[in-house]
Scaffold this motif. Structure first.
Motif, PDB file in Angstrom:
ATOM      1  N   CYS A 159       0.845  -1.191   0.000  1.00 21.10           N
ATOM      2  CA  CYS A 159       0.000   0.000   0.000  1.00 21.10           C
ATOM      3  C   CYS A 159       0.885   1.247   0.000  1.00 21.10           C
ATOM      4  CB  CYS A 159      -0.920   0.002   1.218  1.00 21.10           C
ATOM      5  SG  CYS A 159      -2.080   1.376   1.221  1.00 21.10           S
ATOM      6  N   VAL A 160       0.685   2.114  -1.002  1.00 20.62           N
ATOM      7  CA  VAL A 160       1.494   3.327  -1.123  1.00 20.62           C
ATOM      8  C   VAL A 160       0.660   4.600  -0.990  1.00 20.62           C
ATOM      9  CG1 VAL A 160       3.329   2.252  -2.473  1.00 20.62           C
ATOM     10  CG2 VAL A 160       1.382   3.274  -3.658  1.00 20.62           C
ATOM     11  N   GLY A 161      -0.662   4.477  -0.913  1.00 21.68           N
ATOM     12  CA  GLY A 161      -1.493   5.665  -0.792  1.00 21.68           C
ATOM     13  C   GLY A 161      -2.954   5.331  -0.651  1.00 21.68           C
ATOM     14  N   ALA A 162      -3.756   6.390  -0.507  1.00 24.90           N
ATOM     15  CA  ALA A 162      -5.201   6.217  -0.375  1.00 24.90           C
ATOM     16  C   ALA A 162      -5.908   7.451  -0.915  1.00 24.90           C
ATOM     17  CB  ALA A 162      -5.584   5.996   1.091  1.00 24.90           C
ATOM     18  N   PRO A 222       1.009   2.478 -13.044  1.00 26.25           N
ATOM     19  CA  PRO A 222      -0.342   2.493 -12.503  1.00 26.25           C
ATOM     20  C   PRO A 222      -0.419   1.747 -11.173  1.00 26.25           C
ATOM     21  CG  PRO A 222      -0.191   0.830 -14.208  1.00 26.25           C
ATOM     22  CD  PRO A 222       1.155   1.524 -14.156  1.00 26.25           C
ATOM     23  N   LEU A 223      -1.271   2.257 -10.286  1.00 26.87           N
ATOM     24  CA  LEU A 223      -1.517   1.629  -8.996  1.00 26.87           C
ATOM     25  C   LEU A 223      -2.769   0.780  -9.102  1.00 26.87           C
ATOM     26  CD1 LEU A 223      -0.789   4.719  -6.732  1.00 26.87           C
ATOM     27  CD2 LEU A 223       0.773   2.900  -7.420  1.00 26.87           C
ATOM     28  N   THR A 224      -2.925  -0.146  -8.163  1.00 27.79           N
ATOM     29  CA  THR A 224      -4.077  -1.043  -8.198  1.00 27.79           C
ATOM     30  C   THR A 224      -4.837  -0.987  -6.884  1.00 27.79           C
ATOM     31  OG1 THR A 224      -2.950  -2.989  -7.295  1.00 27.79           O
ATOM     32  CG2 THR A 224      -2.785  -2.651  -9.681  1.00 27.79           C
ATOM     33  N   ASP A 225      -6.010  -1.639  -6.871  1.00 23.28           N
ATOM     34  CA  ASP A 225      -6.711  -1.847  -5.609  1.00 23.28           C
ATOM     35  C   ASP A 225      -6.036  -3.027  -4.912  1.00 23.28           C
ATOM     36  OD1 ASP A 225      -7.575  -4.064  -7.031  1.00 23.28           O
ATOM     37  OD2 ASP A 225      -9.702  -3.621  -6.843  1.00 23.28           O
ATOM     38  N   GLU A 226      -6.531  -3.420  -3.735  1.00 26.22           N
ATOM     39  CA  GLU A 226      -5.855  -4.476  -2.975  1.00 26.22           C
ATOM     40  C   GLU A 226      -5.904  -5.841  -3.646  1.00 26.22           C
ATOM     41  OE1 GLU A 226      -7.777  -5.777   0.804  1.00 26.22           O
ATOM     42  OE2 GLU A 226      -9.214  -4.208   0.297  1.00 26.22           O
ATOM     43  N   THR A 227      -6.840  -6.041  -4.564  1.00 22.96           N
ATOM     44  CA  THR A 227      -6.904  -7.329  -5.261  1.00 22.96           C
ATOM     45  C   THR A 227      -5.934  -7.380  -6.437  1.00 22.96           C
ATOM     46  OG1 THR A 227      -8.619  -6.628  -6.822  1.00 22.96           O
ATOM     47  CG2 THR A 227      -9.366  -7.540  -4.706  1.00 22.96           C
ATOM     48  N   GLY A 228      -5.501  -6.205  -6.889  1.00 19.07           N
ATOM     49  CA  GLY A 228      -4.626  -6.138  -8.051  1.00 19.07           C
ATOM     50  C   GLY A 228      -5.379  -6.168  -9.369  1.00 19.07           C
ATOM     51  N   LYS A 229      -6.708  -6.232  -9.309  1.00 21.26           N
ATOM     52  CA  LYS A 229      -7.519  -6.340 -10.535  1.00 21.26           C
ATOM     53  C   LYS A 229      -7.797  -4.987 -11.169  1.00 21.26           C
ATOM     54  CE  LYS A 229      -9.704 -10.641  -9.143  1.00 21.26           C
ATOM     55  NZ  LYS A 229     -10.913 -11.290  -8.672  1.00 21.26           N
ATOM     56  N   ASP A 230      -8.211  -4.003 -10.361  1.00 22.48           N
ATOM     57  CA  ASP A 230      -8.511  -2.676 -10.902  1.00 22.48           C
ATOM     58  C   ASP A 230      -7.242  -1.830 -10.894  1.00 22.48           C
ATOM     59  OD1 ASP A 230     -11.198  -3.258 -11.285  1.00 22.48           O
ATOM     60  OD2 ASP A 230     -11.746  -2.596  -9.272  1.00 22.48           O
ATOM     61  N   SER A 231      -6.920  -1.242 -12.046  1.00 24.70           N
ATOM     62  CA  SER A 231      -5.688  -0.481 -12.212  1.00 24.70           C
ATOM     63  C   SER A 231      -6.011   0.993 -12.436  1.00 24.70           C
ATOM     64  CB  SER A 231      -4.929  -1.051 -13.411  1.00 24.70           C
ATOM     65  OG  SER A 231      -3.746  -0.340 -13.615  1.00 24.70           O
ATOM     66  N   TYR A 232      -5.198   1.863 -11.838  1.00 22.00           N
ATOM     67  CA  TYR A 232      -5.416   3.304 -11.925  1.00 22.00           C
ATOM     68  C   TYR A 232      -4.120   4.022 -12.273  1.00 22.00           C
ATOM     69  CZ  TYR A 232      -9.563   2.062  -9.202  1.00 22.00           C
ATOM     70  OH  TYR A 232     -10.727   1.489  -8.761  1.00 22.00           O
ATOM     71  N   PRO A 233      -3.968   4.471 -13.522  1.00 24.93           N
ATOM     72  CA  PRO A 233      -2.837   5.351 -13.820  1.00 24.93           C
ATOM     73  C   PRO A 233      -2.977   6.627 -12.977  1.00 24.93           C
ATOM     74  CG  PRO A 233      -3.857   4.553 -15.835  1.00 24.93           C
ATOM     75  CD  PRO A 233      -4.759   4.161 -14.697  1.00 24.93           C
ATOM     76  N   VAL A 234      -1.866   7.147 -12.450  1.00 28.22           N
ATOM     77  CA  VAL A 234      -1.890   8.294 -11.551  1.00 28.22           C
ATOM     78  C   VAL A 234      -1.082   9.446 -12.138  1.00 28.22           C
ATOM     79  CG1 VAL A 234      -1.230   9.140  -9.257  1.00 28.22           C
ATOM     80  CG2 VAL A 234      -2.098   6.820  -9.521  1.00 28.22           C
ATOM     81  N   ILE A 235      -1.694  10.626 -12.141  1.00 30.97           N
ATOM     82  CA  ILE A 235      -0.983  11.853 -12.521  1.00 30.97           C
ATOM     83  C   ILE A 235      -1.247  12.876 -11.422  1.00 30.97           C
ATOM     84  CG2 ILE A 235      -0.788  13.741 -14.180  1.00 30.97           C
ATOM     85  CD1 ILE A 235      -1.805  11.759 -16.317  1.00 30.97           C
ATOM     86  N   PHE A 268      -2.042  15.393  -2.245  1.00 36.21           N
ATOM     87  CA  PHE A 268      -1.988  15.890  -3.616  1.00 36.21           C
ATOM     88  C   PHE A 268      -3.372  15.863  -4.233  1.00 36.21           C
ATOM     89  CE2 PHE A 268       2.115  13.898  -2.790  1.00 36.21           C
ATOM     90  CZ  PHE A 268       2.998  14.899  -3.175  1.00 36.21           C
ATOM     91  N   ALA A 269      -3.578  16.747  -5.192  1.00 36.13           N
ATOM     92  CA  ALA A 269      -4.703  16.610  -6.103  1.00 36.13           C
ATOM     93  C   ALA A 269      -4.149  15.765  -7.240  1.00 36.13           C
ATOM     94  CB  ALA A 269      -5.169  17.973  -6.604  1.00 36.13           C
ATOM     95  N   ALA A 270      -4.938  14.786  -7.694  1.00 32.87           N
ATOM     96  CA  ALA A 270      -4.428  13.869  -8.717  1.00 32.87           C
ATOM     97  C   ALA A 270      -5.553  13.430  -9.640  1.00 32.87           C
ATOM     98  CB  ALA A 270      -3.796  12.644  -8.048  1.00 32.87           C
ATOM     99  N   ARG A 271      -5.152  13.006 -10.816  1.00 28.58           N
ATOM    100  CA  ARG A 271      -6.077  12.376 -11.763  1.00 28.58           C
ATOM    101  C   ARG A 271      -5.787  10.885 -11.747  1.00 28.58           C
ATOM    102  NH1 ARG A 271      -9.648  14.506 -14.093  1.00 28.58           N
ATOM    103  NH2 ARG A 271      -9.822  16.687 -14.526  1.00 28.58           N
ATOM    104  N   LEU A 316      -4.487   2.350  -2.422  1.00 29.72           N
ATOM    105  CA  LEU A 316      -3.798   2.113  -3.691  1.00 29.72           C
ATOM    106  C   LEU A 316      -2.481   1.392  -3.443  1.00 29.72           C
ATOM    107  CD1 LEU A 316      -4.538   5.603  -5.232  1.00 29.72           C
ATOM    108  CD2 LEU A 316      -5.559   3.421  -5.917  1.00 29.72           C
ATOM    109  N   TYR A 317      -2.206   0.410  -4.293  1.00 25.62           N
ATOM    110  CA  TYR A 317      -1.058  -0.473  -4.106  1.00 25.62           C
ATOM    111  C   TYR A 317      -0.137  -0.451  -5.317  1.00 25.62           C
ATOM    112  CZ  TYR A 317      -3.737  -2.419  -0.236  1.00 25.62           C
ATOM    113  OH  TYR A 317      -4.420  -2.565   0.940  1.00 25.62           O
ATOM    114  N   ALA A 318       1.152  -0.629  -5.029  1.00 26.01           N
ATOM    115  CA  ALA A 318       2.156  -0.792  -6.080  1.00 26.01           C
ATOM    116  C   ALA A 318       2.734  -2.197  -5.934  1.00 26.01           C
ATOM    117  CB  ALA A 318       3.273   0.239  -5.928  1.00 26.01           C
TER     118      ALA A 318
END
Length: 167
Positions: free
Chosen positions: A6-9, A37-50, A59-62, A80-82
Motif C-alpha cells: 500500500c502506497v497511498g489512499a 499504474p496503482l491497483t486496488d488491494e486485489t490487483g484487478k482494478d488499475s489506476y494510472p496516476v498523474i 496531492f490533487a491527482a487524476r 492504492l497499491y504498487a
C-alpha cells in the motif's frame, strides 16, 4: 509476503472535474506517481496516476477511469497499491509496514506476546500495535532498536524487549 504494498489512499474528491485528493504513504510523497499504474488491494482494478498539484495533507491527482466528481466521491477510502518489484529496495534495518503486519511477537525469552495488527505513526516514530489472547486490549510497542532488537521476516517473527510494565 504480499506482492502488493500500500502506497497511498484516496481521501475524497477534489473539485468538480474528477480529480481526487490523494494521500501518499511513500517516504518521498511525490514518488507515488512513479509507481503508476496503482491497483486496488486485489490487483484487478488499475489506476494510472498523474499528480496535478500539492494540496493540504496530500496531492490533487487524476486517476485513470475517474472522470467526474461523483466517481471520485465513490472511491473515497480506496487504498492504492504498487507491486513490490516497483519499489526501491530497503536497507537492512528498514521495513515496509505491510511486511510487519501479521508477524508473531515474542519476548527475549521466547514467550509469545501476540501478533502485529497494525503499524501506526503519530509523529515521533512508528508504533507496532500488538494484539494477542493474553492482552486485554491492543498494546502500542515503540518500533525502536531498543524495544524491537530483532525482526526476522523469513521466520515471520519479531523479538521484542518492551519497556518495563508495558505488557
Amino acid at each position: 509476503m504480499s506482492d502488493l504494498v500500500c502506497v497511498g489512499a484516496v481521501a475524497g474528491s477534489f473539485g468538480v472535474r474528477g480529480e481526487v485528493r490523494l494521500k501518499s504513504f511513500c517516504a518521498v510523497p511525490e514518488d507515488i506517481e512513479a509507481y503508476s499504474p496503482l491497483t486496488d488491494e486485489t490487483g484487478k482494478d488499475s489506476y494510472p496516476v498523474i499528480l496535478t498539484r500539492a494540496v493540504k495533507n496530500g496531492f490533487a491527482a487524476r486517476l485513470g477511469g475517474i472522470e467526474t466528481k461523483e466517481q471520485a466521491d465513490a472511491i473515497k477510502g480506496l487504498r492504492l497499491y504498487a507491486r513490490r518489484d516497483q519499489l526501491p529496495s530497503l536497507p537492512d534495518d528498514e521495513y515496509y509496514h505491510a511486511d510487519l503486519i501479521g508477524l508473531e511477537v515474542y519476548d527475549t525469552g521466547g514467550t509469545p506476546i501476540g501478533q502485529v495488527k497494525a503499524v501506526q505513526n503519530h509523529g515521533a516514530s512508528d508504533l507496532l500495535e500488538i494484539q494477542g489472547p493474553g492482552l486485554k486490549s491492543t498494546v502500542l510497542l515503540p518500533f525502536t532498536l531498543a524495544a524491537v532488537p530483532t525482526v526476522d521476516l523469513s521466520k515471520g517473527r519479531i523479538i521484542a524487549d518492551p519497556p518495563e510494565g508495558l505488557f
